[in-house]
Design a protein around this motif. Structure first.
Motif, mmCIF file in Angstrom:
data_model
loop_
_atom_site.group_PDB
_atom_site.id
_atom_site.type_symbol
_atom_site.label_atom_id
_atom_site.label_comp_id
_atom_site.label_asym_id
_atom_site.label_seq_id
_atom_site.Cartn_x
_atom_site.Cartn_y
_atom_site.Cartn_z
ATOM 1 N N ASN A 37 0.900 -1.194 -0.066
ATOM 2 C CA ASN A 37 0.087 -0.035 -0.059
ATOM 3 C C ASN A 37 0.930 1.192 0.177
ATOM 4 O OD1 ASN A 37 -2.473 -1.300 -0.157
ATOM 5 N ND2 ASN A 37 -2.599 -1.488 2.018
ATOM 6 N N ARG A 38 2.135 1.313 0.769
ATOM 7 C CA ARG A 38 2.689 2.394 0.712
ATOM 8 C C ARG A 38 3.548 2.519 -0.687
ATOM 9 N NH1 ARG A 38 7.557 3.377 5.072
ATOM 10 N NH2 ARG A 38 8.041 5.688 4.617
ATOM 11 N N LYS A 68 1.092 4.086 -2.903
ATOM 12 C CA LYS A 68 0.671 5.573 -2.277
ATOM 13 C C LYS A 68 1.817 6.584 -2.651
ATOM 14 C CE LYS A 68 -0.743 8.491 1.277
ATOM 15 N NZ LYS A 68 -0.960 8.592 2.808
ATOM 16 N N GLU A 69 3.044 6.152 -2.356
ATOM 17 C CA GLU A 69 4.193 7.093 -2.266
ATOM 18 C C GLU A 69 4.936 7.173 -3.751
ATOM 19 O OE1 GLU A 69 6.817 6.853 1.169
ATOM 20 O OE2 GLU A 69 4.985 6.387 2.532
ATOM 21 N N HIS A 71 3.182 5.939 -6.577
ATOM 22 C CA HIS A 71 2.304 5.873 -7.570
ATOM 23 C C HIS A 71 2.512 4.925 -8.446
ATOM 24 C CE1 HIS A 71 1.019 9.715 -5.719
ATOM 25 N NE2 HIS A 71 2.390 10.058 -5.767
#
Length: 170
Positions: free
Chosen positions: A13-14, A17-18, A20
């Motif tokens: 998930n990181r 999110k970070e 992309h």
């Protein structure tokens, strides 16, 4: 150390999110029009398609050394094989950089091999990211690219990328 399911989900998930991260297996031609990552901060993209077998063998030691030069003793790095295994390891400890057998009665034979990813993408996305996400090495299999981010890791790769047959794209 192989990540458990909860840790696996947190780190992926990181990544999404970070960094992309935008994987797309359905249409490989589509991949060339939309970058697979959007990295804020310093990064370089290398074309690795012209790397020969000898250079591929030699690049592992150079990359591991770059990770060691960018970490302090005890710092760990995620080694991620997209939709497969995820490890958290010390780049100084070769014993942690290998595949492991996972016992699980749900599988024929009583388990499965969790493969430690390689440094050259041989059909899948392989990512090596510092535990604090300050630097990383991301590979893309069919674009035949390596994305390196974080000032200190970019500086390390700049020392050797030409010697392993890579070209700087961005």
């Amino acid at each position: 150390m192989l990540l458990n399911e909860e840790e696996y989900d947190v780190v992926w998930n990181r990544v999404k999110k970070e960094l992309h991260f935008l994987p797309n297996c359905a249409n490989r031609n589509f991949q060339f029009h939309i970058p697979p990552f959007r990295i804020n901060g310093s990064h370089v993209v290398y074309g690795i398609e012209d790397t020969n077998d000898d250079e591929t063998i030699g690049m592992e030691a150079l990359i591991v050394n770059a990770f060691i030069n960018c970490t302090r003793p005890g710092e760990r790095i995620y080694a991620l094989d997209w939709q497969h295994s995820a490890f958290l390891y010390d780049p100084r400890n070769r014993d942690e950089q290998q595949s492991v057998f996972v016992s699980d009665e749900k599988y024929m034979g009583g388990g499965y091999n969790a493969y430690f990813p390689g440094y050259y993408p041989d059909g899948d996305y392989y990512f090596f990211i510092s535990e604090d996400f300050r630097f990383g090495y991301l590979t893309h299999p069919w674009r035949e690219e390596a994305w390196v981010f974080g000032d200190e890791l970019v500086e390390e790769f700049e020392k050797f990328y030409k010697s392993i047959g890579w070209i700087k794209l961005k």
